[in-house]
Design an enzyme around this catalytic site. Structure first.
Site, PDB file in Angstrom:
ATOM      1  N   ASP A  69      42.173  10.963  16.186  1.00 36.40           N
ATOM      2  CA  ASP A  69      41.936  11.909  15.157  1.00 36.40           C
ATOM      3  C   ASP A  69      42.854  12.628  14.524  1.00 36.40           C
ATOM      4  OD1 ASP A  69      39.965  13.346  13.841  1.00 36.40           O
ATOM      5  OD2 ASP A  69      39.314  14.526  15.616  1.00 36.40           O
ATOM      6  N   ASP A  83      43.156  14.019  11.841  1.00 38.84           N
ATOM      7  CA  ASP A  83      42.829  15.154  10.895  1.00 38.84           C
ATOM      8  C   ASP A  83      43.563  15.533   9.805  1.00 38.84           C
ATOM      9  OD1 ASP A  83      40.381  15.904  12.447  1.00 38.84           O
ATOM     10  OD2 ASP A  83      41.471  16.825  13.855  1.00 38.84           O
ATOM     11  N   ASP A 131      38.420  20.388   8.084  1.00 34.42           N
ATOM     12  CA  ASP A 131      38.778  20.121   9.293  1.00 34.42           C
ATOM     13  C   ASP A 131      40.216  19.384   9.443  1.00 34.42           C
ATOM     14  OD1 ASP A 131      38.776  20.039  11.910  1.00 34.42           O
ATOM     15  OD2 ASP A 131      37.096  19.266  12.267  1.00 34.42           O
ATOM     16  N   HIS A 164      35.920  11.058  12.075  1.00 35.89           N
ATOM     17  CA  HIS A 164      35.091  10.428  13.234  1.00 35.89           C
ATOM     18  C   HIS A 164      34.207   9.308  12.837  1.00 35.89           C
ATOM     19  CE1 HIS A 164      34.938  15.115  14.760  1.00 35.89           C
ATOM     20  NE2 HIS A 164      36.184  14.354  14.757  1.00 35.89           N
ATOM     21  N   GLU A 213      27.811  17.434  15.316  1.00 38.63           N
ATOM     22  CA  GLU A 213      28.732  16.738  14.376  1.00 38.63           C
ATOM     23  C   GLU A 213      29.316  15.197  15.351  1.00 38.63           C
ATOM     24  OE1 GLU A 213      32.036  19.113  13.458  1.00 38.63           O
ATOM     25  OE2 GLU A 213      33.654  17.509  13.933  1.00 38.63           O
ATOM     26  N   ASP A 227      38.687  30.840  18.552  1.00 43.02           N
ATOM     27  CA  ASP A 227      39.655  30.958  17.296  1.00 43.02           C
ATOM     28  C   ASP A 227      40.018  32.274  16.846  1.00 43.02           C
ATOM     29  OD1 ASP A 227      39.293  28.160  17.169  1.00 43.02           O
ATOM     30  OD2 ASP A 227      38.226  28.212  15.482  1.00 43.02           O
ATOM     31  N   HIS A 264      35.537  28.647  15.369  1.00 49.92           N
ATOM     32  CA  HIS A 264      35.069  28.654  16.730  1.00 49.92           C
ATOM     33  C   HIS A 264      35.204  29.973  17.256  1.00 49.92           C
ATOM     34  CE1 HIS A 264      36.778  24.447  16.361  1.00 49.92           C
ATOM     35  NE2 HIS A 264      35.700  24.341  17.246  1.00 49.92           N
TER      36      HIS A 264
HETATM   37  C1  XUL Z   1      36.986  17.675  16.560  1.00 51.40           C
HETATM   38  C2  XUL Z   1      36.325  18.430  15.483  1.00 51.40           C
HETATM   39  C3  XUL Z   1      36.200  20.077  15.879  1.00 51.40           C
HETATM   40  C4  XUL Z   1      34.680  20.336  15.270  1.00 51.40           C
HETATM   41  C5  XUL Z   1      34.211  21.677  15.662  1.00 51.40           C
HETATM   42  O1  XUL Z   1      37.195  16.450  16.424  1.00 51.40           O
HETATM   43  O2  XUL Z   1      36.175  17.964  14.635  1.00 51.40           O
HETATM   44  O3  XUL Z   1      36.840  20.688  15.101  1.00 51.40           O
HETATM   45  O4  XUL Z   1      34.537  20.220  13.776  1.00 51.40           O
HETATM   46  O5  XUL Z   1      34.231  21.898  16.987  1.00 51.40           O
HETATM   47 CO    CO Z   2      35.070  18.356  12.857  1.00 50.98          CO
END
Ligand code: XUL
Ligand code: CO
Length: 440
Positions: A307, A309, A339, A271, A232, A104, A101
């Protein structure tokens, strides 16, 4: 020098017999699978935000990670250190790509002028680091959700001034992605949604969202960016109801604004599961709709609904996903972006390697399994056979321009018989998938 943080680690190599933890046991980048090198199939990327920006904090506690680039304030030196560490790490993993991003890779700034100047410095530096390390940009994206100005959304904000700020960030980040040779540009609608319908006009917000995306696509063509624009999907978090709920919802939105040939999806495993789907469902839907762009590789947790991750670690689950991936013909410009973040107690530099190595090998093994299933052909033949009648005279006649509901119904009247039931053979299909685990 933050790049030195990884000085004690050798470059991670394929070494299936290694006694050390820090080796790939499956991912052999030059191994050819279904006519393509593994590296070219998978196009793996490390993300900046989880691995180089997140300090290991959660809602109950402060950061736990002691990394040189997280020291001090959000100043220019820390941002430069993050960039160096990031590219150095991708090189150590011997993976081809990274993702970021805008915020970042730069130090924070409040004014438009400072924001643009800081980002420009960051992009110059990234360009140098890419040349030094031979790493490439899978995708860039603008963070339109962290700053308080975006608390009520970016493109869907009730205030057009915020819409303009979002346009500024996306314009600059798309230009930067183009300059850095990025293969894609991602839009995750971080706060494009709502928390309560009591204060929300969905119709206005949708139109503004569609307008924004049209302007982004137009800009892409104006600057000659040949990468893919990706949306996304995510069903909720941070907002209660995100507009880009899932792949099917995104497709309907793209159709409505005439963008279905311009934009594809970046599907994230966690997601998909938050949306009540399986990961492979989202991939299959994107394949059917012709909009599979890229993948954010991670996983959630079965016992909670947010989430998390985490790094992918289930070869069984990923084999199902990789079947859809291969059937879709793989990636054109996309890739598998981690991610994913190590857990808050995983505070050592080595943990960053363990997380990524595990994810890379999980996906590589799933690719081998899925390729073996497809090359064996048994499952694919069964699937083809199941729908074969649609290629025959009867199936085709139902699609002919002359067919009507009445003419199709007449066929049932004329045949005057019950269709013969056919087994769906689900357990047999599942056994075929499980058998592939032993074969490579
Ligand atoms: C949030 C997510 C983000 C996107 C990029 O859940 O996945 O990190 O991948 O903005
Ligand atoms: Co993402």
């Amino acid at each position: 020098m933050s790049a030195d943080y990884f000085a004690n680690f050798d470059t991670i190599r394929f070494d299936p017999k290694s006694e050390r933890d820090l080796a790939y046991r499956v991912y052999d980048k030059d191994r050819v699978v279904m006519g393509k090198r593994m590296e070219d199939h998978l196009r793996m990327a490390v993300c900046f935000w989880h691995t180089f920006c997140w300090p290991g904090s959660d809602v109950f506690g402060a950061g736990t990670f002691d990394r040189p680039w997280l020291q001090g304030t959000q100043d220019a030196a820390a941002a430069a250190a993050r960039r160096e560490a990031g590219l150095a790490f991708v090189e150590k993993l011997d993976l081809p790509f990274y993702c970021f991003h805008d915020v970042d890779v730069m130090e924070a700034a409040e004014s438009v002028a400072d924001f643009r100047a800081n980002f420009a410095t960051a992009v110059d530096h990234l360009e140098q680091l890419q040349a030094q390390t031979g790493r490439k940009l899978l995708w860039g994206t603008a963070n339109l959700f962290s700053h308080p100005r975006y608390m009520a959304g970016a493109a869907t904000n009730p205030d057009p001034e915020v819409f303009a700020w979002a346009a500024l960030q996306v314009r600059d980040c798309l230009d930067a992605t183009h300059r850095l040779g990025g293969a894609n540009y991602v839009l995750w609608g971080g706060r494009e949604g709502y928390d309560t319908i009591l204060n929300t006009e969905i119709g206005i917000e949708q139109d503004n969202f569609g307008r924004f995306l049209s302007l982004v696509v137009d800009h892409k063509h104006r600057i000659g960016f040949t990468g893919t624009i990706l949306i996304e999907p995510k069903p909720h978090e941070p907002t209660k109801h995100q507009y880009d709920f899932d792949t099917q919802t995104v497709y309907a939105f793209l159709k409505r604004y005439g963008l279905e040939k311009e934009v594809k999806v970046n599907i994230e495993a966690n997601h998909a599961t938050l949306g009540g789907h399986s990961f492979e469902h989202e991939l299959a839907m994107a394949r059917a709709l012709g909009i599979l762009g890229s993948v954010d590789a991670n996983r959630g947790d079965y016992q909670n609904g947010w989430d998390t991750d985490q790094f992918p670690n289930s070869v069984e689950e990923w084999t199902l996903a990789m079947l859809e991936f291969l059937r879709a013909g793989g990636f054109a410009t996309g890739g598998f972006n981690f991610d994913a973040k190590v857990r808050r107690q995983s505070i050592d530099a080595a943990d960053l390697f363990h997380g990524h190595i595990g994810g890379v090998d999980t996906i590589a093994q799933a690719l081998l399994n899925a390729a073996a299933i497809i090359e064996d052909g048994t499952l694919e033949s069964f699937r083809a056979e199941r729908y074969a009648a649609w290629q025959g005279e009867l199936g085709k006649s139902f699609h002919a321009d002359t067919a009507t509901l009445a003419s199709v119904a007449q066929h049932a009247v004329d045949s005057n018989s019950s269709p013969a039931p056919q087994s769906g053979r689900q357990e047999w299909c599942e056994n075929i998938v499980n058998r592939a685990r032993c074969s490579n």
